[in-house]
Design a protein around this motif. Structure first.
Motif, PDB file in Angstrom:
ATOM      1  N   SER A   2       0.854  -1.187   0.000  1.00 34.40           N
ATOM      2  CA  SER A   2       0.000   0.000   0.000  1.00 34.40           C
ATOM      3  C   SER A   2       0.891   1.237   0.000  1.00 34.40           C
ATOM      4  N   ASN A  43      -5.424  -8.587   1.846  1.00 35.55           N
ATOM      5  CA  ASN A  43      -6.185  -7.640   2.679  1.00 35.55           C
ATOM      6  C   ASN A  43      -5.255  -6.913   3.650  1.00 35.55           C
ATOM      7  N   GLN A  59      -3.337  -4.315   1.688  1.00 35.66           N
ATOM      8  CA  GLN A  59      -4.215  -3.187   1.359  1.00 35.66           C
ATOM      9  C   GLN A  59      -4.456  -2.289   2.576  1.00 35.66           C
ATOM     10  N   THR A  92      -5.487  -0.425  -5.203  1.00 39.30           N
ATOM     11  CA  THR A  92      -5.253  -0.307  -3.765  1.00 39.30           C
ATOM     12  C   THR A  92      -3.825  -0.685  -3.397  1.00 39.30           C
ATOM     13  N   LEU A  93      -3.117  -1.348  -4.303  1.00 47.88           N
ATOM     14  CA  LEU A  93      -1.750  -1.779  -4.048  1.00 47.88           C
ATOM     15  C   LEU A  93      -0.823  -1.246  -5.132  1.00 47.88           C
TER      16      LEU A  93
END
Length: 292
Positions: free
Chosen positions: A168, A228, A231, A252-253
């Motif tokens: 992230s 997850n 992220q 998101t990444l």
């Protein structure tokens, strides 16, 4: 000596216990013990070493098991073909987790296109467990990303792909962008979100960093939980390129562009040596080899 004796012998080998074999076969432990004694008397060899309650296959026992597996597989295939009136029947394939997540549907589609009537089963787990299942004849063949015992299996290189580190942007305090440059030494200083020990993914990353005892911030058998976590800004996750292509659109990444070469993960199609393969399994092997 008949199929019944060989079936009992095979079940004892698979369960490692006459008591457990009796439960599987819905008979009594003395009946199983008698059958093994009759088999040993017939061949004039000991097929098990008995140390207390533990059973260990002798060399003659290992030799007999190879032929037992082959004979029973042929017997079962013949029985199934006669009962069902079909040339093809069951096949069980093991897949390592990453292959299961990215390739399972294609594997199913390709096989069922060629063999519509097949009774197909998939088992998805880490490579170590899948290889154990192949070795113990609990599944017919597998795709794994690590080979622990090359003498036991026929091995066919199925695919190679790069492992991509993702993070992230909030973790490294940069605005979102397509890639972030970094060295291997800088990367290992970040919190790592890694698969569990025993998985091919983990061994690949351990080898890449030349570390046998990496201590990750998060360790999981689920790549979804690692994604997850990444992220949420918890650390760096390594994913196969085929999986990265599926999540890129989420934005998101951020992909880390390493100055060193990326780790490469190899996937292998394997099946056990000295084991009779039904015509169904042989056909499935041919189909999977063509995918390579």
């Amino acid at each position: 000596m008949d199929i019944h004796h060989l079936r009992i012998f095979q079940t004892v080998c698979r369960t490692g216990s006459m008591t457990k074999a009796a439960e599987v076969l819905n008979t009594t432990q003395p009946a199983v013990s008698l059958s093994i004694s009759e088999l040993e008397n017939f061949y004039q060899v000991r097929v098990f070493d008995r140390a207390g309650r533990k059973l260990r296959l002798t060399e003659p026992g290992k030799y007999l098991l190879t032929y037992t597996d082959s004979m029973l597989a042929q017997y079962d295939e013949a029985a199934a073909s006669l009962r069902e009136g079909t040339y093809f029947h069951a096949c069980t394939i093991g897949l390592n987790v990453s292959t299961g997540e990215t390739e399972a549907q294609k594997i199913i589609n390709d096989i069922k296109k060629e063999i519509p009537e097949i009774d197909l089963h998939l088992i998805i787990n880490n490579s170590s467990e899948i290889m154990r299942l192949v070795k113990n004849d609990e599944i017919d063949l597998a795709i794994v990303d690590e080979i622990e015992d090359e003498t036991t299996f026929h091995i066919h290189l199925w695919k190679e792909e790069k492992m991509i580190p993702l993070v992230s942007s909030s973790l490294i305090q940069k605005k979102a962008q397509n890639t972030i440059g970094m060295t291997r030494e800088e990367l290992i200083k970040l919190p790592l979100l890694l698969r569990e020990k025993g998985s091919g993914n983990r061994r690949c990353i351990d080898s890449y960093f030349h570390e046998k005892n990496l201590v990750p911030f998060m360790e999981s058998a689920s790549e979804l939980s690692l994604i997850n976590g990444a992220q949420a800004g918890l650390g760096v996750v390594f994913l196969p390129a085929s999986l990265v292509s599926q999540i890129r659109n989420r934005k998101t990444l951020v992909e880390i562009e390493l100055t060193d070469k990326l780790p490469v993960r190899s996937y292998y199609l394997i099946w056990r040596r000295n084991r009779y393969q039904t015509k169904t399994v042989q056909k499935v092997i041919e189909i999977l080899q063509k995918q390579a």
